[in-house]
Write a protein that holds these residues in place. Sequence first.
Motif, short mmCIF file in Angstrom:
data_model
loop_
_atom_site.label_atom_id
_atom_site.label_comp_id
_atom_site.label_asym_id
_atom_site.label_seq_id
_atom_site.Cartn_x
_atom_site.Cartn_y
_atom_site.Cartn_z
N ILE A 62 -161.11 26.55 -43.74
CA ILE A 62 -161.05 25.45 -42.78
C ILE A 62 -159.89 24.58 -43.21
N TYR A 63 -159.04 24.20 -42.25
CA TYR A 63 -157.84 23.46 -42.59
C TYR A 63 -157.35 22.64 -41.40
N ALA A 64 -156.48 21.69 -41.68
CA ALA A 64 -155.85 20.88 -40.64
C ALA A 64 -154.63 21.61 -40.13
N ARG A 65 -154.53 21.75 -38.82
CA ARG A 65 -153.38 22.45 -38.23
C ARG A 65 -152.07 21.75 -38.55
N GLU B 48 -165.02 16.57 -40.84
CA GLU B 48 -165.05 15.11 -40.71
C GLU B 48 -163.75 14.49 -41.21
N TRP B 49 -163.24 14.99 -42.34
CA TRP B 49 -161.98 14.48 -42.88
C TRP B 49 -160.84 14.69 -41.87
N CYS B 50 -160.78 15.88 -41.28
CA CYS B 50 -159.74 16.17 -40.28
C CYS B 50 -159.84 15.21 -39.10
N THR B 51 -161.02 15.07 -38.54
CA THR B 51 -161.17 14.22 -37.36
C THR B 51 -160.93 12.75 -37.69
N ASP B 52 -161.36 12.29 -38.87
CA ASP B 52 -161.13 10.89 -39.26
C ASP B 52 -159.65 10.58 -39.40
N ASN B 53 -158.85 11.57 -39.77
CA ASN B 53 -157.43 11.37 -39.98
C ASN B 53 -156.57 11.81 -38.80
N GLY C 16 -156.68 21.95 -46.56
CA GLY C 16 -158.04 22.38 -46.30
C GLY C 16 -158.59 23.14 -47.47
N MET C 17 -159.42 24.12 -47.17
CA MET C 17 -160.07 24.87 -48.24
C MET C 17 -160.29 26.31 -47.79
N ALA C 18 -160.05 27.22 -48.70
CA ALA C 18 -160.33 28.64 -48.46
C ALA C 18 -161.57 29.01 -49.25
N LEU D 102 -169.29 21.88 -47.22
CA LEU D 102 -167.85 21.69 -47.37
C LEU D 102 -167.14 21.80 -46.02
N ILE D 103 -167.60 22.71 -45.18
CA ILE D 103 -167.02 22.85 -43.83
C ILE D 103 -167.23 21.56 -43.05
N ARG D 104 -168.45 21.02 -43.09
CA ARG D 104 -168.72 19.77 -42.37
C ARG D 104 -167.89 18.61 -42.93
N ALA D 105 -167.76 18.55 -44.25
CA ALA D 105 -166.99 17.47 -44.86
C ALA D 105 -165.52 17.55 -44.47
#
Length: 171
Positions: free
Chosen positions: A92-95, A19-24, A100-102, A13-16
């Motif tokens: 992990i979350y988007a600044r 990747e979602w953060c960087t893709d966006n 994100g997800m806790a 989930l952290i890796r996913a």
Amino acid sequence: MNAPDSTSTRPYLIRALYEWCTDNGFTPYVAVRVDGSVQVPREFVKDGEIVLNISYDATSSLQLGNDFIEFKARFGGKSREILVPVGRVIAIYARENGQGMAFPAPVDVAAATLDGGPVSVAPILEDSEGNTDDRVVQLVPSDSTATEEGGDDPRPPRASGSARPALKRIK
């Protein structure tokens, strides 16, 4: 392999989400519960936690493994080796938007004992019948713009007018 023997979903989930953060175009941050197994600059730890920017621009040699997150980063102009056990990551979350997800906080063995004997630790989530649920919890931004008229927002609609309660006298 049955469910109790399966590997943790946390590193996947952290890796996913990374990747979602960087893709966006978002900046991925991880919140970490610090203990002796976590290698981070202690001067930046507050209340036993540290938030780390793990974006491509902020790190060097980033490895998001199943057991550890490893990278090099600059703190106060000095390069540091960072080593975080995946089990110590609590979010992990988007600044930029807070999405994100806790994850359930790790149980500290030292904190979970009293007078040498084990004590029970409060469940992460508990329903009205006392059943516990150790699922991951999704973070949502506090300034969500979801519709209040039957949209996907599970929160009750906000009351219009002032936030201060008023007493109405009826005769």
